[in-house]
Design an enzyme around this catalytic site. Structure first.
Site, PDB file in Angstrom:
ATOM      1  N   CYS A   9      -1.424  63.017  70.866  1.00 28.89           N
ATOM      2  CA  CYS A   9      -1.582  63.510  69.534  1.00 28.89           C
ATOM      3  C   CYS A   9      -0.926  65.086  68.493  1.00 28.89           C
ATOM      4  CB  CYS A   9      -2.196  62.889  68.978  1.00 28.89           C
ATOM      5  SG  CYS A   9      -2.237  62.880  67.181  1.00 28.89           S
ATOM      6  N   CYS A  16      -6.762  55.710  66.094  1.00 27.37           N
ATOM      7  CA  CYS A  16      -6.797  55.526  64.614  1.00 27.37           C
ATOM      8  C   CYS A  16      -5.854  54.694  64.391  1.00 27.37           C
ATOM      9  CB  CYS A  16      -6.028  57.141  63.710  1.00 27.37           C
ATOM     10  SG  CYS A  16      -4.937  57.425  64.932  1.00 27.37           S
TER      11      CYS A  16
END
Length: 360
Positions: A107, A204
Protein backbone atom coordinates in the site's frame (compact mmCIF):
# COMPACT_ATOMS: atom_id res chain seq x y z
CA UNK A 1 27.95 4.61 19.04
CA UNK A 2 28.67 7.20 16.34
CA UNK A 3 26.57 6.09 13.36
CA UNK A 4 27.88 8.75 11.01
CA UNK A 5 24.29 9.94 10.54
CA UNK A 6 22.89 13.42 10.87
CA UNK A 7 19.17 13.82 11.34
CA UNK A 8 18.07 17.23 9.99
CA UNK A 9 15.69 19.22 12.19
CA UNK A 10 12.10 19.34 10.97
CA UNK A 11 12.14 23.11 10.41
CA UNK A 12 15.25 22.74 8.20
CA UNK A 13 13.32 20.53 5.82
CA UNK A 14 9.89 22.16 5.73
CA UNK A 15 10.00 25.87 6.63
CA UNK A 16 8.23 27.85 3.92
CA UNK A 17 7.48 24.76 1.80
CA UNK A 18 4.06 23.39 0.83
CA UNK A 19 3.57 20.02 2.52
CA UNK A 20 0.67 17.63 2.01
CA UNK A 21 0.16 15.74 5.28
CA UNK A 22 -1.51 12.34 4.85
CA UNK A 23 -3.98 12.12 7.74
CA UNK A 24 -5.96 9.05 8.77
CA UNK A 25 -7.73 10.42 11.82
CA UNK A 26 -5.36 8.74 14.25
CA UNK A 27 -2.88 10.20 16.73
CA UNK A 28 0.28 9.74 14.67
CA UNK A 29 -0.76 11.66 11.58
CA UNK A 30 -2.57 14.29 13.63
CA UNK A 31 0.50 15.18 15.69
CA UNK A 32 2.63 15.10 12.54
CA UNK A 33 0.35 17.73 11.01
CA UNK A 34 0.61 19.89 14.14
CA UNK A 35 4.41 19.64 14.19
CA UNK A 36 4.66 20.55 10.51
CA UNK A 37 2.56 23.67 11.05
CA UNK A 38 4.60 24.65 14.11
CA UNK A 39 7.79 24.19 12.06
CA UNK A 40 6.74 26.79 9.52
CA UNK A 41 5.41 24.58 6.72
CA UNK A 42 2.52 25.59 4.49
CA UNK A 43 0.42 22.54 5.40
CA UNK A 44 -2.57 21.00 3.65
CA UNK A 45 -4.13 17.76 4.95
CA UNK A 46 -4.94 14.91 2.54
CA UNK A 47 -7.14 11.94 3.43
CA UNK A 48 -7.56 8.95 1.15
CA UNK A 49 -10.75 6.91 1.51
CA UNK A 50 -9.68 3.36 0.69
CA UNK A 51 -12.76 1.39 1.73
CA UNK A 52 -15.57 3.58 0.44
CA UNK A 53 -16.76 7.04 1.44
CA UNK A 54 -19.42 5.69 3.81
CA UNK A 55 -16.87 3.86 5.99
CA UNK A 56 -14.76 7.02 6.14
CA UNK A 57 -17.56 9.27 7.46
CA UNK A 58 -16.43 9.25 11.10
CA UNK A 59 -12.79 9.93 10.27
CA UNK A 60 -13.62 12.65 7.73
CA UNK A 61 -16.06 14.42 10.08
CA UNK A 62 -13.46 14.43 12.86
CA UNK A 63 -10.70 15.59 10.55
CA UNK A 64 -12.82 18.45 9.25
CA UNK A 65 -13.24 19.72 12.81
CA UNK A 66 -9.56 19.33 13.74
CA UNK A 67 -8.33 20.89 10.52
CA UNK A 68 -10.69 23.85 10.91
CA UNK A 69 -9.44 24.41 14.47
CA UNK A 70 -5.81 24.26 13.25
CA UNK A 71 -6.51 26.39 10.16
CA UNK A 72 -5.34 23.65 7.79
CA UNK A 73 -7.22 22.97 4.52
CA UNK A 74 -8.41 19.37 4.11
CA UNK A 75 -8.57 17.51 0.80
CA UNK A 76 -10.49 14.20 0.73
CA UNK A 77 -9.98 11.72 -2.12
CA UNK A 78 -12.03 8.60 -2.85
CA UNK A 79 -9.36 6.03 -3.72
CA UNK A 80 -11.54 2.95 -3.26
CA UNK A 81 -11.17 1.56 -6.77
CA UNK A 82 -7.42 2.27 -6.89
CA UNK A 83 -6.91 0.61 -3.50
CA UNK A 84 -8.84 -2.47 -4.59
CA UNK A 85 -6.87 -2.76 -7.82
CA UNK A 86 -3.41 -2.02 -6.42
CA UNK A 87 -3.59 -3.63 -2.97
CA UNK A 88 -6.60 -5.89 -2.40
CA UNK A 89 -6.59 -7.84 -5.66
CA UNK A 90 -2.80 -8.52 -5.53
CA UNK A 91 -3.34 -9.70 -1.92
CA UNK A 92 -5.92 -12.22 -3.14
CA UNK A 93 -3.77 -13.40 -6.06
CA UNK A 94 -0.74 -13.98 -3.82
CA UNK A 95 -2.78 -16.28 -1.58
CA UNK A 96 -3.97 -18.21 -4.64
CA UNK A 97 -0.29 -18.75 -5.53
CA UNK A 98 0.38 -20.17 -2.07
CA UNK A 99 2.14 -17.08 -0.71
CA UNK A 100 1.46 -14.96 2.37
CA UNK A 101 1.38 -11.33 1.19
CA UNK A 102 2.05 -8.15 3.13
CA UNK A 103 -0.57 -5.66 1.90
CA UNK A 104 0.59 -2.78 4.14
CA UNK A 105 4.06 -2.82 2.59
CA UNK A 106 2.46 -2.78 -0.88
CA UNK A 107 0.00 0.00 0.00
CA UNK A 108 2.79 2.44 0.81
CA UNK A 109 4.50 2.59 -2.61
CA UNK A 110 1.35 2.03 -4.65
CA UNK A 111 -1.24 4.13 -2.84
CA UNK A 112 0.10 6.45 -0.12
CA UNK A 113 3.31 7.43 -1.90
CA UNK A 114 1.76 6.71 -5.29
CA UNK A 115 -1.85 7.65 -6.05
CA UNK A 116 -2.40 9.85 -2.97
CA UNK A 117 0.91 11.63 -3.46
CA UNK A 118 0.05 12.32 -7.11
CA UNK A 119 -3.27 13.81 -6.03
CA UNK A 120 -1.45 16.05 -3.55
CA UNK A 121 0.98 17.22 -6.20
CA UNK A 122 -2.06 18.28 -8.20
CA UNK A 123 -2.60 21.20 -5.81
CA UNK A 124 1.08 22.15 -5.65
CA UNK A 125 2.47 20.11 -2.72
CA UNK A 126 6.27 19.80 -2.78
CA UNK A 127 6.52 17.21 -0.01
CA UNK A 128 4.37 14.44 1.45
CA UNK A 129 4.23 13.97 5.21
CA UNK A 130 3.16 10.75 6.94
CA UNK A 131 2.92 9.58 10.54
CA UNK A 132 5.40 6.72 10.20
CA UNK A 133 8.00 6.29 12.94
CA UNK A 134 11.03 6.49 10.65
CA UNK A 135 13.71 9.09 9.96
CA UNK A 136 15.47 10.63 7.01
CA UNK A 137 19.20 10.78 7.71
CA UNK A 138 22.22 12.35 6.07
CA UNK A 139 24.82 9.57 5.92
CA UNK A 140 28.45 10.28 5.06
CA UNK A 141 28.69 7.19 2.87
CA UNK A 142 25.27 7.08 1.20
CA UNK A 143 23.90 10.62 1.20
CA UNK A 144 20.25 11.02 2.20
CA UNK A 145 18.75 7.71 3.34
CA UNK A 146 15.74 6.22 5.06
CA UNK A 147 16.67 5.15 8.60
CA UNK A 148 15.05 3.43 11.55
CA UNK A 149 12.94 5.52 13.91
CA UNK A 150 14.37 6.48 17.30
CA UNK A 151 11.77 4.31 19.07
CA UNK A 152 12.97 0.81 18.15
CA UNK A 153 9.74 -0.74 19.41
CA UNK A 154 7.68 1.38 17.01
CA UNK A 155 10.11 1.68 14.07
CA UNK A 156 8.18 1.22 10.79
CA UNK A 157 11.01 1.34 8.26
CA UNK A 158 10.28 -2.30 7.37
CA UNK A 159 6.96 -1.22 5.84
CA UNK A 160 8.57 1.54 3.77
CA UNK A 161 11.37 -0.52 2.26
CA UNK A 162 9.46 -0.93 -1.03
CA UNK A 163 8.85 2.82 -1.51
CA UNK A 164 11.01 4.15 -4.38
CA UNK A 165 13.94 6.35 -3.41
CA UNK A 166 12.65 9.35 -5.39
CA UNK A 167 9.42 9.28 -3.38
CA UNK A 168 11.22 8.98 -0.04
CA UNK A 169 13.45 11.95 -0.86
CA UNK A 170 10.27 14.04 -1.12
CA UNK A 171 8.78 12.68 2.11
CA UNK A 172 8.72 14.06 5.65
CA UNK A 173 8.34 11.98 8.83
CA UNK A 174 7.81 14.32 11.79
CA UNK A 175 7.58 11.48 14.35
CA UNK A 176 10.91 9.83 13.52
CA UNK A 177 12.51 11.00 16.74
CA UNK A 178 9.42 10.40 18.94
CA UNK A 179 8.04 7.51 20.94
CA UNK A 180 4.35 6.53 20.86
CA UNK A 181 3.93 7.70 24.47
CA UNK A 182 5.31 11.11 23.51
CA UNK A 183 2.79 11.36 20.69
CA UNK A 184 -0.21 11.07 22.99
CA UNK A 185 1.41 13.39 25.54
CA UNK A 186 2.12 16.08 22.93
CA UNK A 187 -1.45 16.02 21.64
CA UNK A 188 -2.83 16.14 25.16
CA UNK A 189 -0.55 19.08 26.01
CA UNK A 190 -1.95 20.98 23.05
CA UNK A 191 -5.54 20.01 23.79
CA UNK A 192 -5.97 18.35 20.37
CA UNK A 193 -8.69 15.69 20.29
CA UNK A 194 -8.06 12.55 18.22
CA UNK A 195 -10.92 11.71 15.79
CA UNK A 196 -10.07 7.97 15.76
CA UNK A 197 -8.39 7.25 19.13
CA UNK A 198 -8.13 3.47 18.67
CA UNK A 199 -5.23 1.83 16.86
CA UNK A 200 -5.99 0.56 13.35
CA UNK A 201 -6.31 -3.21 12.87
CA UNK A 202 -3.58 -5.25 11.28
CA UNK A 203 -5.07 -5.35 7.74
CA UNK A 204 -7.53 -2.52 7.28
CA UNK A 205 -9.69 -4.19 4.64
CA UNK A 206 -9.94 -7.62 6.33
CA UNK A 207 -12.72 -7.68 8.97
CA UNK A 208 -11.52 -9.02 12.33
CA UNK A 209 -8.15 -9.86 10.67
CA UNK A 210 -9.75 -13.09 9.41
CA UNK A 211 -8.14 -13.38 5.97
CA UNK A 212 -9.61 -16.86 5.40
CA UNK A 213 -13.19 -15.62 5.66
CA UNK A 214 -12.26 -12.56 3.59
CA UNK A 215 -11.03 -14.78 0.75
CA UNK A 216 -14.19 -16.89 0.93
CA UNK A 217 -16.35 -13.76 0.80
CA UNK A 218 -14.34 -12.48 -2.18
CA UNK A 219 -15.87 -15.33 -4.25
CA UNK A 220 -12.59 -16.45 -5.83
CA UNK A 221 -11.87 -20.04 -6.83
CA UNK A 222 -9.84 -21.37 -3.92
CA UNK A 223 -7.70 -24.55 -4.08
CA UNK A 224 -9.23 -27.55 -2.32
CA UNK A 225 -8.02 -30.15 0.20
CA UNK A 226 -4.97 -32.37 -0.23
CA UNK A 227 -2.34 -34.36 1.61
CA UNK A 228 -0.01 -33.23 4.40
CA UNK A 229 3.42 -34.85 4.24
CA UNK A 230 6.74 -34.75 6.07
CA UNK A 231 9.80 -33.41 4.29
CA UNK A 232 10.79 -37.03 3.45
CA UNK A 233 7.42 -37.56 1.74
CA UNK A 234 5.67 -39.61 4.45
CA UNK A 235 1.94 -38.91 4.61
CA UNK A 236 0.78 -37.70 8.01
CA UNK A 237 -2.65 -36.26 7.35
CA UNK A 238 -4.70 -33.93 5.17
CA UNK A 239 -5.01 -30.17 4.69
CA UNK A 240 -8.11 -28.12 3.92
CA UNK A 241 -6.64 -25.95 1.13
CA UNK A 242 -3.11 -24.56 0.99
CA UNK A 243 -4.35 -20.95 1.12
CA UNK A 244 -5.44 -21.59 4.72
CA UNK A 245 -1.86 -22.12 5.95
CA UNK A 246 1.33 -20.09 6.28
CA UNK A 247 4.95 -21.04 6.85
CA UNK A 248 5.81 -21.55 10.50
CA UNK A 249 2.18 -22.17 11.50
CA UNK A 250 1.68 -24.69 14.31
CA UNK A 251 -1.90 -24.31 15.54
CA UNK A 252 -4.86 -25.53 13.56
CA UNK A 253 -3.08 -28.21 11.51
CA UNK A 254 -5.29 -31.02 12.86
CA UNK A 255 -2.48 -33.57 12.52
CA UNK A 256 -1.66 -36.04 15.29
CA UNK A 257 2.07 -36.82 15.51
CA UNK A 258 4.67 -37.83 18.10
CA UNK A 259 6.09 -34.27 18.11
CA UNK A 260 4.52 -30.86 17.40
CA UNK A 261 4.45 -30.15 13.66
CA UNK A 262 4.85 -26.85 11.84
CA UNK A 263 4.21 -25.77 8.25
CA UNK A 264 7.53 -25.85 6.39
CA UNK A 265 6.41 -25.27 2.83
CA UNK A 266 3.60 -25.61 0.29
CA UNK A 267 3.89 -27.54 -2.97
CA UNK A 268 1.29 -25.86 -5.17
CA UNK A 269 1.80 -28.13 -8.19
CA UNK A 270 1.09 -31.30 -6.21
CA UNK A 271 -1.25 -29.62 -3.69
CA UNK A 272 0.88 -30.84 -0.77
CA UNK A 273 1.30 -29.24 2.64
CA UNK A 274 4.83 -29.97 3.85
CA UNK A 275 5.20 -30.12 7.64
CA UNK A 276 8.01 -30.86 10.06
CA UNK A 277 9.36 -30.46 13.57
CA UNK A 278 10.74 -27.26 15.11
CA UNK A 279 14.36 -28.13 14.32
CA UNK A 280 13.47 -27.97 10.61
CA UNK A 281 12.23 -24.39 10.86
CA UNK A 282 15.66 -22.80 10.66
CA UNK A 283 16.76 -21.55 7.26
CA UNK A 284 20.15 -20.94 5.64
CA UNK A 285 18.94 -18.18 3.35
CA UNK A 286 16.27 -16.85 1.02
CA UNK A 287 15.75 -15.33 -2.41
CA UNK A 288 13.81 -12.13 -3.12
CA UNK A 289 12.66 -10.39 -6.28
CA UNK A 290 10.84 -7.16 -7.22
CA UNK A 291 13.68 -5.49 -5.38
CA UNK A 292 13.58 -1.79 -4.54
CA UNK A 293 17.11 -0.41 -4.15
CA UNK A 294 17.34 2.61 -1.86
CA UNK A 295 21.14 2.43 -2.08
CA UNK A 296 22.89 1.05 -5.18
CA UNK A 297 23.83 -2.59 -4.66
CA UNK A 298 27.48 -1.83 -5.52
CA UNK A 299 27.64 0.38 -2.42
CA UNK A 300 26.26 -2.20 0.03
CA UNK A 301 28.62 -3.40 2.77
CA UNK A 302 29.82 -7.00 2.65
CA UNK A 303 27.61 -7.86 5.64
CA UNK A 304 24.05 -6.54 5.67
CA UNK A 305 21.30 -6.97 8.24
CA UNK A 306 17.99 -8.36 7.09
CA UNK A 307 14.51 -8.45 8.56
CA UNK A 308 11.95 -10.86 7.13
CA UNK A 309 9.12 -10.02 9.56
CA UNK A 310 8.04 -6.77 11.18
CA UNK A 311 8.46 -7.88 14.79
CA UNK A 312 11.88 -9.40 14.34
CA UNK A 313 15.44 -8.45 15.22
CA UNK A 314 17.49 -7.95 12.07
CA UNK A 315 20.22 -10.54 11.55
CA UNK A 316 23.46 -10.52 9.52
CA UNK A 317 23.59 -11.93 6.02
CA UNK A 318 25.55 -11.73 2.79
CA UNK A 319 23.80 -10.70 -0.41
CA UNK A 320 24.46 -11.59 -4.04
CA UNK A 321 22.67 -10.69 -7.25
CA UNK A 322 21.42 -13.71 -9.19
CA UNK A 323 19.80 -12.56 -12.41
CA UNK A 324 16.93 -10.25 -11.48
CA UNK A 325 16.79 -11.57 -7.90
CA UNK A 326 18.84 -11.17 -4.74
CA UNK A 327 20.05 -14.20 -2.80
CA UNK A 328 20.71 -13.84 0.92
CA UNK A 329 22.91 -16.27 2.85
CA UNK A 330 22.28 -16.06 6.59
CA UNK A 331 25.35 -15.79 8.81
CA UNK A 332 23.57 -16.98 11.95
CA UNK A 333 20.45 -19.12 12.56
CA UNK A 334 17.31 -17.54 11.14
CA UNK A 335 13.68 -18.62 11.22
CA UNK A 336 12.31 -19.77 7.86
CA UNK A 337 11.23 -16.74 5.81
CA UNK A 338 7.71 -16.74 4.38
CA UNK A 339 7.24 -16.41 0.60
CA UNK A 340 5.18 -13.32 -0.21
CA UNK A 341 6.45 -11.40 2.80
CA UNK A 342 8.96 -8.54 2.67
CA UNK A 343 12.69 -8.70 3.27
CA UNK A 344 14.03 -5.31 4.38
CA UNK A 345 17.80 -4.83 4.22
CA UNK A 346 19.74 -2.54 6.60
CA UNK A 347 23.22 -1.42 7.46
CA UNK A 348 24.35 -2.21 11.00
CA UNK A 349 23.65 1.45 11.90
CA UNK A 350 20.03 1.28 10.70
CA UNK A 351 20.05 2.79 7.20
CA UNK A 352 17.61 1.04 4.85
CA UNK A 353 19.40 -0.32 1.78
CA UNK A 354 16.26 -1.62 0.10
CA UNK A 355 13.50 -4.17 0.20
CA UNK A 356 12.03 -6.99 -1.89
CA UNK A 357 9.46 -9.76 -1.89
CA UNK A 358 10.56 -13.16 -0.59
CA UNK A 359 10.04 -15.94 -3.12
CA UNK A 360 11.88 -18.96 -1.66
Amino acid sequence: MDTGFRYPELHEMVAGRKVAMAVSGGADSLLSMVLLKESGADVAAVHGCFLGMEKAETAVAGLKKRCAELDVPLHVFDLTSEFDRLVVEPFVQEYLKGNTPNPCALCNPEVKFGVLNSAAQGFGAELLGTGHYVRIAEAARYGRVLARGADQSKDQSYFLSLVPRDSLLKAIFPLGGHSKDQTYAELDKRGVEIPLPSESQEICFVPDDDYRQFLIDRNVKLPGPGLAVLSDGRKVGKHNGLWRYTQGQRRGLGISWKAPLYVLDKDMKRNLLIVGTSDELESQGCTADSFNFLVDFAEWPETVFIQTRYRQRSKPARAAQVGSSLKFDFIEPHSRPTPGQIVAVYTEEGAVLGGGIIRE
